[in-house]
Scaffold this motif. Sequence first.
Motif, short mmCIF file in Angstrom:
data_model
loop_
_atom_site.label_atom_id
_atom_site.label_comp_id
_atom_site.label_asym_id
_atom_site.label_seq_id
_atom_site.Cartn_x
_atom_site.Cartn_y
_atom_site.Cartn_z
N UNK A 119 -0.50 -13.55 -3.45
CA UNK A 119 -0.84 -12.14 -3.36
C UNK A 119 0.39 -11.41 -2.84
N UNK A 120 0.86 -10.40 -3.58
CA UNK A 120 2.02 -9.60 -3.18
C UNK A 120 1.54 -8.20 -2.83
N UNK A 121 1.92 -7.72 -1.66
CA UNK A 121 1.58 -6.37 -1.23
C UNK A 121 2.89 -5.65 -0.94
N UNK A 122 3.19 -4.60 -1.72
CA UNK A 122 4.43 -3.84 -1.56
C UNK A 122 4.19 -2.60 -0.72
N UNK A 123 5.13 -2.35 0.19
CA UNK A 123 5.03 -1.22 1.10
C UNK A 123 6.37 -0.51 1.19
N UNK A 124 6.31 0.73 1.64
CA UNK A 124 7.52 1.51 1.80
C UNK A 124 7.34 2.45 2.99
N UNK A 125 8.41 2.61 3.76
CA UNK A 125 8.40 3.59 4.83
C UNK A 125 8.87 4.91 4.23
N UNK A 126 7.98 5.91 4.27
CA UNK A 126 8.27 7.23 3.72
C UNK A 126 8.26 8.21 4.89
#
Length: 148
Positions: A119-126
């Motif tokens: 399971x891949x969960x992509x995140x980004x700090x915006x």
Amino acid sequence: MRNIDLSPLYRSFIGFDHLASMIDAASRNEKQASYPPYNIELLGEDKYRITMAIAGFSRDEVEIEVQENTLKVTGKKPSKEDGERKFLHKGISERNFERSFQLGDHVKVLAADMEHGLLHIDMERVIPEAKKPRKIEIGSKLLENGAE
């Protein structure tokens, strides 16, 4: 993990009480079981990926939820009768799990995908424009609404 005495912080810092709760939550997460195993990758300056090994789970059996600054991943297998399958060796765990991750401020979950038991969960700090540093020219005057 050792308990940390935060009382000196309370004497000298005002408004940082949420820091204590974050540290407490992190120490509770450390105590949870190590299943399922996971990686946390830094993909770019402000891009992250959590990869969890969840072999034996289908998309319908995994739930991903974000509430405030907590990412929670839960896997629930439907109950099966023990007599249905007979194993000579059972090394692939199919037990239910719940794993929580504390997210930093302004970290958004972008997408989740599952392939080959991972399971891949992509995140980004915006960071919002209002929170980004800005230069102030010498001799400039700010208007009441903050515009120059």
